[in-house]
Design a protein around this motif. Structure first.
Motif, PDB file in Angstrom:
ATOM      1  N   SER A 134     -81.871  25.935 -56.909  1.00  0.00           N
ATOM      2  CA  SER A 134     -82.729  26.384 -56.286  1.00  0.00           C
ATOM      3  C   SER A 134     -82.857  24.982 -54.836  1.00  0.00           C
ATOM      4  CB  SER A 134     -84.035  26.269 -56.837  1.00  0.00           C
ATOM      5  OG  SER A 134     -84.650  24.881 -56.901  1.00  0.00           O
ATOM      6  N   ARG A 135     -82.144  23.995 -55.146  1.00  0.00           N
ATOM      7  CA  ARG A 135     -82.264  22.884 -54.329  1.00  0.00           C
ATOM      8  C   ARG A 135     -81.456  23.251 -52.937  1.00  0.00           C
ATOM      9  NH1 ARG A 135     -81.149  17.037 -56.416  1.00  0.00           N
ATOM     10  NH2 ARG A 135     -82.774  16.633 -55.269  1.00  0.00           N
ATOM     11  N   PRO A 136     -81.537  22.709 -51.636  1.00  0.00           N
ATOM     12  CA  PRO A 136     -80.736  22.693 -50.565  1.00  0.00           C
ATOM     13  C   PRO A 136     -79.425  21.931 -51.094  1.00  0.00           C
ATOM     14  CG  PRO A 136     -83.039  21.859 -49.991  1.00  0.00           C
ATOM     15  CD  PRO A 136     -82.865  21.899 -51.587  1.00  0.00           C
ATOM     16  N   ARG A 137     -78.387  22.432 -50.306  1.00  0.00           N
ATOM     17  CA  ARG A 137     -76.984  21.981 -50.480  1.00  0.00           C
ATOM     18  C   ARG A 137     -76.930  20.502 -50.212  1.00  0.00           C
ATOM     19  NH1 ARG A 137     -71.821  23.574 -51.354  1.00  0.00           N
ATOM     20  NH2 ARG A 137     -70.099  22.318 -50.532  1.00  0.00           N
ATOM     21  N   GLY A 138     -77.686  19.920 -49.228  1.00  0.00           N
ATOM     22  CA  GLY A 138     -77.697  18.569 -48.683  1.00  0.00           C
ATOM     23  C   GLY A 138     -78.297  17.739 -49.946  1.00  0.00           C
ATOM     24  N   SER A 139     -79.231  18.220 -50.530  1.00  0.00           N
ATOM     25  CA  SER A 139     -79.998  17.590 -51.546  1.00  0.00           C
ATOM     26  C   SER A 139     -79.115  17.490 -53.082  1.00  0.00           C
ATOM     27  CB  SER A 139     -81.193  18.141 -52.212  1.00  0.00           C
ATOM     28  OG  SER A 139     -82.348  18.034 -50.792  1.00  0.00           O
ATOM     29  N   GLN A 140     -78.561  18.519 -53.140  1.00  0.00           N
ATOM     30  CA  GLN A 140     -77.309  18.599 -54.222  1.00  0.00           C
ATOM     31  C   GLN A 140     -76.321  17.429 -53.949  1.00  0.00           C
ATOM     32  OE1 GLN A 140     -76.034  22.495 -54.317  1.00  0.00           O
ATOM     33  NE2 GLN A 140     -77.427  23.278 -55.530  1.00  0.00           N
ATOM     34  N   LEU A 141     -75.709  17.521 -52.713  1.00  0.00           N
ATOM     35  CA  LEU A 141     -74.611  16.453 -52.389  1.00  0.00           C
ATOM     36  C   LEU A 141     -75.234  15.206 -52.618  1.00  0.00           C
ATOM     37  CD1 LEU A 141     -73.184  18.378 -49.240  1.00  0.00           C
ATOM     38  CD2 LEU A 141     -72.044  18.051 -51.512  1.00  0.00           C
ATOM     39  N   SER A 142     -76.191  14.795 -51.922  1.00  0.00           N
ATOM     40  CA  SER A 142     -76.987  13.410 -51.984  1.00  0.00           C
ATOM     41  C   SER A 142     -77.026  13.025 -53.607  1.00  0.00           C
ATOM     42  CB  SER A 142     -78.092  13.393 -51.361  1.00  0.00           C
ATOM     43  OG  SER A 142     -77.916  13.647 -50.015  1.00  0.00           O
ATOM     44  N   ALA A 143     -77.505  13.831 -54.426  1.00  0.00           N
ATOM     45  CA  ALA A 143     -77.819  13.470 -55.871  1.00  0.00           C
ATOM     46  C   ALA A 143     -76.437  13.510 -56.353  1.00  0.00           C
ATOM     47  CB  ALA A 143     -78.476  14.386 -56.428  1.00  0.00           C
ATOM     48  N   TYR A 144     -75.255  14.288 -56.125  1.00  0.00           N
ATOM     49  CA  TYR A 144     -74.004  13.981 -56.686  1.00  0.00           C
ATOM     50  C   TYR A 144     -73.371  12.768 -56.256  1.00  0.00           C
ATOM     51  CZ  TYR A 144     -69.903  15.840 -59.127  1.00  0.00           C
ATOM     52  OH  TYR A 144     -68.866  15.885 -60.076  1.00  0.00           O
ATOM     53  N   ALA A 145     -73.725  12.362 -55.206  1.00  0.00           N
ATOM     54  CA  ALA A 145     -73.170  11.007 -54.420  1.00  0.00           C
ATOM     55  C   ALA A 145     -73.737   9.668 -55.118  1.00  0.00           C
ATOM     56  CB  ALA A 145     -73.091  11.232 -52.874  1.00  0.00           C
ATOM     57  N   SER A 146     -74.898   9.924 -55.537  1.00  0.00           N
ATOM     58  CA  SER A 146     -75.530   8.755 -55.787  1.00  0.00           C
ATOM     59  C   SER A 146     -75.509   8.263 -56.870  1.00  0.00           C
ATOM     60  CB  SER A 146     -76.959   8.719 -55.295  1.00  0.00           C
ATOM     61  OG  SER A 146     -77.935   7.545 -55.764  1.00  0.00           O
ATOM     62  N   ALA A 147     -75.153   6.970 -57.263  1.00  0.00           N
ATOM     63  CA  ALA A 147     -75.203   6.537 -58.662  1.00  0.00           C
ATOM     64  C   ALA A 147     -76.587   5.854 -58.697  1.00  0.00           C
ATOM     65  CB  ALA A 147     -74.177   5.281 -58.787  1.00  0.00           C
ATOM     66  N   GLN A 148     -77.712   6.738 -59.012  1.00  0.00           N
ATOM     67  CA  GLN A 148     -79.080   6.235 -58.733  1.00  0.00           C
ATOM     68  C   GLN A 148     -79.432   5.052 -59.489  1.00  0.00           C
ATOM     69  OE1 GLN A 148     -81.718   9.498 -59.973  1.00  0.00           O
ATOM     70  NE2 GLN A 148     -83.304   8.496 -59.191  1.00  0.00           N
ATOM     71  N   SER A 149     -80.253   4.175 -58.771  1.00  0.00           N
ATOM     72  CA  SER A 149     -80.914   2.768 -59.278  1.00  0.00           C
ATOM     73  C   SER A 149     -79.785   1.745 -59.124  1.00  0.00           C
ATOM     74  CB  SER A 149     -81.321   2.884 -60.540  1.00  0.00           C
ATOM     75  OG  SER A 149     -82.275   3.915 -60.499  1.00  0.00           O
TER      76      SER A 149
END
Length: 224
Positions: A134-149
């Motif tokens: 359900s997420r926008p593609r841009g949000s998906q790409l950002s989440a995939y690219a980020s090693a969060q924290s």
């Protein structure tokens, strides 16, 4: 700095526009908190509160140090409330050690708060995938690219990582589907305590709480 509430006594309506005082009798159903919470959330949306589903989530790490941050609630059910994040993020690592959290919805403009406390479990892969899709593609790409924290040297490095991820999956606007990152998913707070707060004059606020016990839910009024 002290901020005033509605003048004229406990019976006066506050910013929430209600003259009726919050009372444990407002808890109905099983679980008793859900109907009132969804009503208040809908009223926060109608009042155009910025990010009405934003909640401050508190966790405790392996050293016993607390941390809070604001995330978005993305699901409500009888079982609890859901948010999504990276499993290797700071909150994810804390929850792996201490799977218990608090969450507070601070609808300050309405002089209302709702506070949850309870055990935290990961949602299943199907629920995570349903939300991910359900997420926008841009949000998906950002989440995939980020090693969060994890630390990163500059904004430019972050943007380069996002661009490389977009290229990997065929583009920022179109291309092949972006899969759920391996270390990303949902958590559900399964509430043991849910407290509602309603601001009133002279700091004589209303607090009502539902507590889950071995015999079912107990509801009660708390002193402010």
């Amino acid at each position: 700095m002290r901020v005033g509430y509605a003048a004229g006594g406990d019976s006066e309506s506050g910013a929430d526009g209600m003259s009726a005082n919050l009372d444990p009798s407002w808890f109905v159903g099983d679980p008793p908190w859900r109907s009132l919470f969804e009503t208040w959330l809908a009223e926060a949306v109608a009042a155009r509160i910025p990010e009405p589903n934003a909640m401050v989530v508190g966790t405790v790490d392996e050293q016993g140090h607390p941390a809070t941050r604001t995330v978005l609630c993305k699901g409500v059910s009888d079982a609890g409330i859901v948010f999504f994040t990276g499993y290797e993020s700071q909150k994810g690592r804390a929850l792996a050690t201490n799977p218990y959290a608090s969450a507070t919805f601070p609808w300050i403009a309405l002089e209302r708060q709702v506070h949850f406390r309870g055990r935290v479990v990961k949602v299943d892969a199907e629920e995570t995938l349903r939300y991910w899709n359900s997420r926008p593609r841009g949000s998906q790409l950002s989440a995939y690219a980020s090693a969060q924290s994890q630390p990163i040297g500059s904004r430019a490095e972050l943007e380069a990582a996002a661009a490389a991820t977009a290229e990997r999956f065929g583009g920022a606007d179109d291309g092949e589907p972006v899969p759920v990152p391996p270390a990303w998913g949902g958590y559900r707070i399964e509430p043991e305590v849910v407290e509602f707060w309603q601001g009133r004059a002279n700091r004589l606020h209303n607090r009502a709480r539902a507590v889950r016990t071995s015999e079912g839910w107990r509801t009660e009024r708390l002193q402010p």
